[in-house]
Write a protein that holds these residues in place. Structure first.
Motif, mmCIF file in Angstrom:
data_model
loop_
_atom_site.group_PDB
_atom_site.id
_atom_site.type_symbol
_atom_site.label_atom_id
_atom_site.label_comp_id
_atom_site.label_asym_id
_atom_site.label_seq_id
_atom_site.Cartn_x
_atom_site.Cartn_y
_atom_site.Cartn_z
ATOM 1 N N SER A 156 0.964 -1.262 -0.052
ATOM 2 C CA SER A 156 0.152 -0.106 0.033
ATOM 3 C C SER A 156 0.792 1.275 0.098
ATOM 4 O O SER A 156 1.877 1.292 0.512
ATOM 5 N N CYS A 162 -2.462 -2.999 3.942
ATOM 6 C CA CYS A 162 -2.796 -1.868 4.343
ATOM 7 C C CYS A 162 -2.381 -1.764 5.948
ATOM 8 O O CYS A 162 -2.405 -0.582 6.481
ATOM 9 N N ASP A 188 -9.314 2.347 -1.107
ATOM 10 C CA ASP A 188 -9.923 3.212 -2.035
ATOM 11 C C ASP A 188 -9.809 2.799 -3.425
ATOM 12 O O ASP A 188 -10.774 2.776 -4.227
ATOM 13 N N GLY A 206 -1.196 6.076 -8.702
ATOM 14 C CA GLY A 206 -1.648 6.043 -7.157
ATOM 15 C C GLY A 206 -0.924 7.227 -6.384
ATOM 16 O O GLY A 206 -1.607 7.738 -5.769
ATOM 17 N N ARG A 249 -2.534 10.512 -6.971
ATOM 18 C CA ARG A 249 -3.671 10.647 -6.377
ATOM 19 C C ARG A 249 -3.445 11.034 -4.843
ATOM 20 O O ARG A 249 -4.135 12.155 -4.230
ATOM 21 N N VAL A 250 -2.623 10.380 -4.239
ATOM 22 C CA VAL A 250 -2.156 10.712 -2.845
ATOM 23 C C VAL A 250 -1.425 12.212 -2.736
ATOM 24 O O VAL A 250 -1.921 12.871 -1.791
ATOM 25 N N ASP A 265 -6.854 13.330 -3.363
ATOM 26 C CA ASP A 265 -7.931 12.718 -3.874
ATOM 27 C C ASP A 265 -7.910 10.932 -3.190
ATOM 28 O O ASP A 265 -7.807 9.958 -4.275
ATOM 29 N N VAL A 266 -8.164 10.823 -2.181
ATOM 30 C CA VAL A 266 -8.274 9.610 -1.268
ATOM 31 C C VAL A 266 -9.121 9.281 -0.165
ATOM 32 O O VAL A 266 -9.067 10.347 0.736
ATOM 33 N N LYS A 308 -6.797 3.667 1.703
ATOM 34 C CA LYS A 308 -5.635 3.252 1.121
ATOM 35 C C LYS A 308 -5.773 2.832 -0.333
ATOM 36 O O LYS A 308 -6.786 2.291 -0.956
ATOM 37 N N ILE A 309 -4.492 3.332 -0.961
ATOM 38 C CA ILE A 309 -4.491 2.879 -2.379
ATOM 39 C C ILE A 309 -3.451 1.649 -2.520
ATOM 40 O O ILE A 309 -2.395 1.759 -1.726
#
Length: 322
Positions: A41, A135, A294, A305, A308-309, A313-314, A317-318
């Protein structure tokens, strides 16, 4: 082997130094082992590394990633504990002044394989998928330690989680609800407030809004922007546990008079121990609690990913999967 790594660092454009390619297989010192990574993650730590925070130039190239789940050398499903302490350190490894996280001094988890000390390998419960287990080692372990080790909370107590949406905050909301606490949360974002209710918060308010009751503890990761609210939201004798300061670490009002007059406690917290990670995994398994994911993204697309962090925009967790 395949790996996602930092070849250079740039404070303003962190992804400019990111490379998706090949790196040598891990070197395995005595007392270490390898884990074949199936899921890893993303944490803000990975972005900070690309910005040059906590990562030295001479350590490049550095494979990113703190968290992972996969298979040990005997084919067992395991979770990787990210805190690397001195081999001679005894006790709580988070107190070792020489500790580090994977991807700081030692190559990280965004790869086919990662080398870790044997004691850093924790069994993965069958009730958690690889993506879910990946995660746990950073955000969820941080939240677990904050709630159950540092805050001294009991079922029925009330807790405020500041900044719903971040990995630690969403973990804290979910764990607190599963443990029988009354959970309040805050966010500036209406959609994140709605989603915080969906994952277990009893009541969610706008940032800075007055709570209907004084809480027993506050989980603080935002810092300067919410500090005064955290102090004022807490009952006399309560505890603020702080594990981060994403909005800055110098609040305009430290509230020292209120803190000492009402005998409040301020407790710092960083990551967690491998024993706490094992107990967290067992807690998740026994209660049926699941980490909030997420998105699951192929590790080859790690840049998406990470972006996005960076963008914020989260919600949850990605996870990068292989």
């Amino acid at each position: 082997m395949f790996a996602v790594y930092a070849a250079s660092m740039d404070k303003k454009n962190p992804l400019d130094g990111l490379v998706v390619g090949e790196r040598p297989d891990p070197v395995v010192p005595d007392g270490w082992t390898t884990v074949t990574v199936k899921a890893a993650s993303i944490n803000h730590h990975d972005v900070w590394s690309l910005r040059g925070v906590g990562l030295r130039e001479e350590s490049l190239p550095m494979i990113l990633g703190c968290d992972a789940a996969g298979f040990d050398e005997d084919g067992n499903e395991v979770i990787v504990h990210a805190v690397i302490s001195d081999p001679d350190w005894i006790g709580d490894e988070t107190l070792d002044p020489r500790r580090s996280l994977l991807s700081e001094r030692h190559q990280g988890t965004f790869a086919e394989k990662v080398a870790v000390p044997r004691r850093n390998v924790v069994p993965k419960p069958a009730g958690l998928s690889m993506a879910e287990a990946a995660c746990l080692p950073t955000a969820w372990l941080t939240a677990y330690r904050m709630l159950f080790t540092q805050a001294d909370l009991h079922p029925g107590d009330s807790v405020l989680v500041q900044g719903a949406g971040g990995g630690v905050a969403t973990a804290a909301i979910t764990l607190a609800r599963a443990a029988g606490f009354r959970v309040f949360a805050t966010s500036r974002d209406e959609d994140k407030r709605r989603r915080a209710l969906e994952i277990g918060a009893h009541e969610v308010l706008e940032s800075g809004a007055r709570l209907p009751v004084k809480v027993d503890a506050v989980m603080e990761t935002v810092g300067a922007a919410t500090w005064s609210h955290s102090v004022r939201a807490m009952r006399p004798g309560g505890t603020i546990v702080i594990s981060g300061a994403t909005s800055g670490d110098a609040p305009s009002h430290a509230e020292l008079t209120r803190i000492f007059f009402q005998q409040m406690r301020v407790h710092g917290s960083t990551m967690g121990t491998r024993d706490e990670l094992r107990r967290l995994a067992e807690f998740m398994d026994v209660t049926g609690t699941k980490p909030l994911i997420d998105a699951e993204i192929a590790m080859e697309d790690a840049a998406q990913g990470l972006q996005r962090v960076i963008d914020g925009d989260v919600f949850g967790k990605i996870v990068l999967t292989r």
